[in-house]
Scaffold this motif. Structure first.
Motif, PDB file in Angstrom:
ATOM      1  N   VAL A 163       0.832  -1.230  -0.046  1.00  0.00           N
ATOM      2  CA  VAL A 163       0.013   0.008  -0.032  1.00  0.00           C
ATOM      3  C   VAL A 163       0.825   1.093   0.122  1.00  0.00           C
ATOM      4  O   VAL A 163       1.993   1.236   0.401  1.00  0.00           O
ATOM      5  N   LYS A 164       0.292   2.235  -0.477  1.00  0.00           N
ATOM      6  CA  LYS A 164       1.179   3.650  -0.403  1.00  0.00           C
ATOM      7  C   LYS A 164       0.761   4.346   0.579  1.00  0.00           C
ATOM      8  O   LYS A 164      -0.463   4.368   0.899  1.00  0.00           O
ATOM      9  N   ILE A 165       1.569   4.711   1.387  1.00  0.00           N
ATOM     10  CA  ILE A 165       1.478   5.654   2.455  1.00  0.00           C
ATOM     11  C   ILE A 165       2.128   6.929   2.499  1.00  0.00           C
ATOM     12  O   ILE A 165       2.996   7.331   1.625  1.00  0.00           O
ATOM     13  N   ALA A 190       6.354   4.653   0.830  1.00  0.00           N
ATOM     14  CA  ALA A 190       6.116   5.841   1.083  1.00  0.00           C
ATOM     15  C   ALA A 190       6.605   7.041   0.035  1.00  0.00           C
ATOM     16  O   ALA A 190       6.314   8.180   0.163  1.00  0.00           O
ATOM     17  N   ASN A 191       7.313   6.531  -1.125  1.00  0.00           N
ATOM     18  CA  ASN A 191       7.820   7.463  -1.975  1.00  0.00           C
ATOM     19  C   ASN A 191       8.493   8.720  -1.452  1.00  0.00           C
ATOM     20  O   ASN A 191       8.177   9.890  -1.985  1.00  0.00           O
ATOM     21  N   SER A 192       9.252   8.603  -0.608  1.00  0.00           N
ATOM     22  CA  SER A 192      10.007   9.693  -0.082  1.00  0.00           C
ATOM     23  C   SER A 192       9.099  10.800   0.801  1.00  0.00           C
ATOM     24  O   SER A 192       9.563  11.912   0.731  1.00  0.00           O
ATOM     25  N   MET A 292       6.330  -0.321 -12.729  1.00  0.00           N
ATOM     26  CA  MET A 292       6.245   1.183 -13.123  1.00  0.00           C
ATOM     27  C   MET A 292       4.832   1.180 -14.026  1.00  0.00           C
ATOM     28  O   MET A 292       4.761   2.071 -14.885  1.00  0.00           O
ATOM     29  N   ILE A 293       3.911   0.548 -13.608  1.00  0.00           N
ATOM     30  CA  ILE A 293       2.347   0.602 -14.411  1.00  0.00           C
ATOM     31  C   ILE A 293       2.899   0.621 -15.749  1.00  0.00           C
ATOM     32  O   ILE A 293       2.518   1.219 -16.644  1.00  0.00           O
ATOM     33  N   GLU A 294       3.605  -0.436 -16.107  1.00  0.00           N
ATOM     34  CA  GLU A 294       3.913  -0.757 -17.509  1.00  0.00           C
ATOM     35  C   GLU A 294       3.253  -1.517 -18.217  1.00  0.00           C
ATOM     36  O   GLU A 294       2.638  -2.438 -17.668  1.00  0.00           O
ATOM     37  N   LYS A 322      -4.555  -6.028 -14.358  1.00  0.00           N
ATOM     38  CA  LYS A 322      -4.523  -5.199 -13.407  1.00  0.00           C
ATOM     39  C   LYS A 322      -4.712  -3.608 -14.164  1.00  0.00           C
ATOM     40  O   LYS A 322      -5.557  -2.815 -13.315  1.00  0.00           O
ATOM     41  N   TYR A 323      -4.187  -3.303 -14.852  1.00  0.00           N
ATOM     42  CA  TYR A 323      -3.967  -1.867 -15.472  1.00  0.00           C
ATOM     43  C   TYR A 323      -4.816  -1.847 -16.610  1.00  0.00           C
ATOM     44  O   TYR A 323      -5.160  -0.694 -17.031  1.00  0.00           O
ATOM     45  N   TRP A 324      -4.553  -2.857 -17.613  1.00  0.00           N
ATOM     46  CA  TRP A 324      -4.910  -2.801 -18.929  1.00  0.00           C
ATOM     47  C   TRP A 324      -6.090  -3.515 -19.296  1.00  0.00           C
ATOM     48  O   TRP A 324      -6.366  -4.676 -19.217  1.00  0.00           O
TER      49      TRP A 324
HETATM   50  O1  LIG Z   1       2.135  -1.729  -9.942  1.00  0.00           O
HETATM   51  C1  LIG Z   1       3.202  -1.179 -10.264  1.00  0.00           C
HETATM   52  O2  LIG Z   1       3.459  -1.338 -11.524  1.00  0.00           O
HETATM   53  C2  LIG Z   1       3.843  -0.256  -9.791  1.00  0.00           C
HETATM   54  C3  LIG Z   1       3.430   0.563  -8.501  1.00  0.00           C
HETATM   55  C4  LIG Z   1       4.151   1.599  -7.689  1.00  0.00           C
HETATM   56  O3  LIG Z   1       4.329   1.378  -6.559  1.00  0.00           O
HETATM   57  C5  LIG Z   1       4.843   2.644  -8.588  1.00  0.00           C
HETATM   58  C6  LIG Z   1       4.299   2.974  -9.712  1.00  0.00           C
HETATM   59  C7  LIG Z   1       4.885   4.065 -10.335  1.00  0.00           C
HETATM   60  C8  LIG Z   1       6.100   4.765  -9.671  1.00  0.00           C
HETATM   61  C9  LIG Z   1       6.729   4.361  -8.792  1.00  0.00           C
HETATM   62  C10 LIG Z   1       6.132   3.304  -8.106  1.00  0.00           C
HETATM   63  C11 LIG Z   1       6.835   2.661  -6.785  1.00  0.00           C
HETATM   64  O4  LIG Z   1       7.177   1.349  -6.522  1.00  0.00           O
HETATM   65  O5  LIG Z   1       7.234   3.542  -6.096  1.00  0.00           O
END
Ligand SMILES: O=C(O)CCC(=O)c1ccccc1C(=O)O
Ligand SMILES: [Mg+2]
Length: 369
Positions: A163-165, A190-192, A292-294, A322-324
């Motif tokens: 989860v993102k926090i 936490a992405n910084s 990277m949501i790739e 999941k995304y597409w």
């Molecule tokens: O499900 C995914 O492809 C990645 C999800 C993800 O956490 C993320 C997505 C985009 C940019 C950075 C991040 C990351 O890992 O910080």
């Protein structure tokens, strides 16, 4: 000896099934550049630029990557005799950073190289695993919605949940998730979004038995990460901080992390990813493959990379669905009960679907030797 005779840049955009939110940025429409290399025998290799439309995750964007590819990196590789993908690092060495642009060529050369050897990319990289475990990321939203999403991903069988926090939404959601899922393999990214001043808040997270906390502090601050790791029990995993194998060496030496997330795009390609993997292996630092949501092209590449032995934690490598609505590869990538088979076919091992690329294409640029 392979020689690149033509490069095609497919600039595409695809709407995500639902928007993805993190503490620092969000994605609704995912732009990508798919890189198609053609060698002297007409064989092709595919790579992907995983930079975003704006520089919220790293400093690169799709536009900066396009410029560097077209004006510098592609002219550098056209007609070069390349015996092994590792030679690319030397070729690119006059030009600093711009790792996601470099990684798109690196990935395509690795795919092409493996196809020419008639081996899978996994095999070419030295991977041994025949299947990998799959984790999933839950973007930021209401606690209720996040819990519902986790419930359905648990039913699908995913092996690790992220989860993102941020300081605005952390203890409350983790507490709630732990109430519903006391033993879930759970981690937080936490992405910084914190600083060392938040150490008490981060220490409170220790009670929730998280597998790790990913990138709590600034990307360029491995010293403060070392101080934070001293103060908390939850293992720290670094993402944005690790750009080169030398960054990994310093972080390990300082004790800034106990785990590293490897993304080929962030570190400039599969060759550097492998170096980081090998260094971490020597130091007993587990690694896992970030996402990277790739599109399926990098997803297929990630599966091959994650077949290396020290990828001992399930990565952010979830199903295409999941995304597409429709992924650009066939068959679609599918985690069944949280497991994805590693393709044994030559190269990436997936067919690239030109009809889907054409449908979503913004522009096509062909550069010939
Ligand atoms: O499900 C995914 O492809 C990645 C999800 C993800 O956490 C993320 C997505 C985009 C940019 C950075 C991040 C990351 O890992 O910080
Ligand atoms: Mg991350």
């Amino acid at each position: 000896m392979l020689k690149i005779k033509q490069v095609t840049l497919h600039h595409i955009t695809q709407r995500l099934k639902s928007p993805f939110y993190s503490s620092i940025g969000h994605v609704i429409d995912r732009e990508s550049i798919l890189v198609e290399l053609t060698d002297q025998e007409g064989q092709t290799g595919w790579g992907e630029v995983v930079a975003f439309s704006t520089p919220w995750y790293t400093e690169e964007t799709i536009t900066t990557a396009f410029h560097l590819l077209k004006d510098l990196f592609i002219p550098l590789i056209l007609n070069q005799s390349i015996a092994h993908p590792e030679e690319l690092q030397q070729l690119f060495s006059p030009y600093k950073r711009n790792n996601m642009a470099k990684a798109s060529i690196d990935g395509a050369i690795w795919d092409l190289y493996a196809k020419r050897q008639n081996v899978s990319l996994s095999h070419a990289l030295g991977g041994k695993k025949t299947k990998i475990e799959s984790g999933v990321v839950i973007g930021m939203s209401s606690i209720k919605e996040m819990s519902e999403q986790i419930r359905s991903y648990v039913d699908e069988g995913y092996k690790r949940f992220k989860v993102k926090i941020s300081p605005k939404q952390d203890i409350s959601i983790i507490e709630e998730i732990r109430r519903d899922f006391p033993t879930l393999p759970l981690m937080a990214d936490a992405n910084s979004s914190y600083t060392l001043a938040d150490v008490h808040r981060l220490k409170e997270l220790d009670q929730f038995n998280l597998m790790m906390i990913e990138q709590p502090l600034a990307a360029d601050d491995i010293i403060d990460h070392a101080k934070l790791q001293e103060a908390i029990n939850t293992p720290i995993c670094l993402d944005e901080s690790i750009i080169t194998v030398d960054d990994a060496r310093k972080a390990i030496e300082l004790g800034s992390c106990q785990i590293i997330n490897i993304k080929a795009g962030r570190v400039g390609g599969l060759t550097e990813s492998k170096k980081i993997h090998d260094l971490c292996f020597q130091h007993k630092i587990p690694v896992w493959c970030g996402g990277m949501i790739e599109t399926g092209i990098s997803r297929a590449q990630n599966i091959a990379l994650a077949s290396l032995p020290n990828f001992s934690i399930p990565g952010d490598i979830s199903s295409s669905s999941k995304y597409w609505e429709e992924d650009v590869v066939s068959p679609e990538i599918k985690a069944v009960s949280g497991v994805i088979p590693v393709s044994q076919k030559p190269g990436l091992g997936y067919e690239v679907k030109s009809d889907i690329i054409n449908k979503n294409r913004l522009s096509k640029t062909v550069i010939k030797a």
